[in-house]
Design a protein around this motif. Structure first.
Motif, PDB file in Angstrom:
ATOM      1  N   PRO A 193       1.315  -5.389   9.910  1.00 31.53           N
ATOM      2  CA  PRO A 193       0.752  -5.587   8.565  1.00 31.53           C
ATOM      3  C   PRO A 193       1.775  -5.403   7.450  1.00 31.53           C
ATOM      4  CG  PRO A 193      -0.737  -4.285   9.917  1.00 31.53           C
ATOM      5  CD  PRO A 193       0.549  -4.383  10.675  1.00 31.53           C
ATOM      6  N   ALA A 194       2.740  -4.499   7.648  1.00 32.57           N
ATOM      7  CA  ALA A 194       3.744  -4.255   6.608  1.00 32.57           C
ATOM      8  C   ALA A 194       4.597  -5.488   6.353  1.00 32.57           C
ATOM      9  CB  ALA A 194       4.636  -3.085   7.006  1.00 32.57           C
ATOM     10  N   LEU A 195       4.638  -6.395   7.306  1.00 28.56           N
ATOM     11  CA  LEU A 195       5.466  -7.586   7.166  1.00 28.56           C
ATOM     12  C   LEU A 195       4.658  -8.802   6.726  1.00 28.56           C
ATOM     13  CD1 LEU A 195       7.785  -7.212  10.285  1.00 28.56           C
ATOM     14  CD2 LEU A 195       8.220  -6.524   7.931  1.00 28.56           C
ATOM     15  N   VAL A 196       3.595  -9.105   7.459  1.00 32.90           N
ATOM     16  CA  VAL A 196       2.896 -10.374   7.190  1.00 32.90           C
ATOM     17  C   VAL A 196       1.658 -10.214   6.321  1.00 32.90           C
ATOM     18  CG1 VAL A 196       3.786 -11.458   9.275  1.00 32.90           C
ATOM     19  CG2 VAL A 196       1.606 -10.220   9.370  1.00 32.90           C
ATOM     20  N   GLU A 197       1.327  -8.978   5.942  1.00 32.61           N
ATOM     21  CA  GLU A 197       0.194  -8.763   5.031  1.00 32.61           C
ATOM     22  C   GLU A 197       0.639  -8.062   3.752  1.00 32.61           C
ATOM     23  OE1 GLU A 197      -2.965  -6.794   7.100  1.00 32.61           O
ATOM     24  OE2 GLU A 197      -2.967  -8.255   8.750  1.00 32.61           O
ATOM     25  N   SER A 198       1.921  -7.942   3.558  1.00 33.67           N
ATOM     26  CA  SER A 198       2.452  -7.279   2.365  1.00 33.67           C
ATOM     27  C   SER A 198       2.289  -8.154   1.132  1.00 33.67           C
ATOM     28  CB  SER A 198       3.943  -6.975   2.572  1.00 33.67           C
ATOM     29  OG  SER A 198       4.578  -6.696   1.346  1.00 33.67           O
ATOM     30  N   PRO A 199       1.984  -7.562  -0.032  1.00 32.02           N
ATOM     31  CA  PRO A 199       1.884  -8.361  -1.259  1.00 32.02           C
ATOM     32  C   PRO A 199       3.244  -8.805  -1.786  1.00 32.02           C
ATOM     33  CG  PRO A 199       1.528  -6.033  -1.743  1.00 32.02           C
ATOM     34  CD  PRO A 199       1.604  -6.153  -0.248  1.00 32.02           C
TER      35      PRO A 199
END
Length: 322
Positions: A65-71
């Motif tokens: 999530p830190a990579l592909v869901e980061s704003p």
């Protein structure tokens, strides 16, 4: 260069990568992270736009999530070829690239070595050596035999080139069939039922996707001819492990060289460890001296394109996995 994105290098050995990247992009704000747990906080604190990431400690606990869901993250550059650990992602929000080709030649050498080891029965000779048996037997060449390559990306093509040079018949499968150098026949996956029985060696190079999970399963392994060998350098899950062991137990599958597994590290209690005709390697067929810096240099070249606003190379389409 006009763009000055904040960059994170996420590897287990970031110092050489940082040195190489600063040689080309010394004006950028570059941060490093050598573990999984610290990456989300670092992305949040720095507002990083670009992350170069290596899946260095397996898929469990990978901070997807830190990579592909980061704003803030707009581009994730994967230091290897596989991207299944990032699935799913929205390509409208984040671009994912990989380092396809950085290890193709090494992986092809692994495959060729496994084919020769099986064909020459080197494990059998080692066993007889330990038993101090002088037992001559005729060699069996790979020349004239047929290899079926699942996946004709850069690794599959490198395997094909070497197999063809050894005098083998090369059959390949890819999503969009088209003529490829060193491949005698290129087929679509729908033709696999007719191809399984033709192979003396099956080499698995496809990415792990919903439609490739279990691709080499009970039906495929029931269709192969007796004496076939399997070599898997793809991702754990493409080969059905239970079906593989059943085929080995039945003596239908002559042997396997496995570099990837459904669970990694392979648990000590897993029955695969005990098979005399199975070679187990710890997901290292793509690792060689200098591979990491070669991948970083590919990223650095792509970063220069990114900064100039040019199209990136090796963009991965999530539905295809490459």
């Amino acid at each position: 260069m006009s763009r000055k994105p904040t960059v994170i290098l996420h590897t287990n050995s970031p110092a050489p990568a940082l040195e190489a990247l600063r040689a080309d992009h010394g004006d950028l704000d570059i941060h490093t992270c050598d573990n999984y747990s610290g990456l989300p906080g670092l992305v949040a604190r720095t507002g990083a736009e670009v992350v170069y990431s290596v899946r260095f400690a397996g898929t469990p606990q990978f901070p997807r999530p830190a990579l592909v869901e980061s704003p803030t993250v707009r581009w994730v550059s994967v230091g290897g070829s596989g991207t299944d650990h990032l699935q799913p992602w929205d390509p409208r929000e984040v671009t994912v690239t990989n380092a396809a080709g950085v290890a193709a030649n090494m992986m092809a050498e692994y495959v060729l070595g496994a084919m020769l080891s099986f064909s020459l029965d080197l494990r059998g000779f080692q066993r007889r050596q330990r038993e101090r048996q002088w037992a001559p037997r005729p060699m069996r060449p790979v020349e004239g035999r047929t290899v079926l390559i699942l996946g004709l990306g850069k690794t599959g093509q490198a395997v094909a080139q070497r197999a063809k040079a050894m005098g083998m018949t090369v059959i390949g499968v890819r999503a969009q069939p088209a003529a490829i150098a060193s491949v005698d026949e290129v087929h679509g996956a729908q033709e696999l039922p007719a191809l399984w029985p033709r192979a003396d060696f099956i080499v698995v190079c496809v990415p792990l996707l919903p439609d490739t999970r279990g691709l080499v399963g009970p039906d495929a392994l029931a269709a192969i001819k007796s004496g076939t060998f399997l070599i898997d350098v793809s991702r754990g899950g493409v080969v059905d492990q239970a079906a593989l062991m059943a085929a080995l137990d039945a003596g239908h599958l002559a042997g396997a060289a496995l570099d990837v597994f459904e669970t990694e590290p392979l648990p000590p209690e897993n029955p695969l460890w005990a098979y005399e005709n199975v070679t187990i390697t710890p997901h290292c067929s793509s690792i060689y001296d200098g591979w990491d810096l070669k991948a970083v240099r590919m990223f650095s070249d792509n970063l220069a394109r990114y900064r100039r606003g040019e199209p990136l190379q090796n963009v991965v389409v999530p539905q295809r996995g490459y």
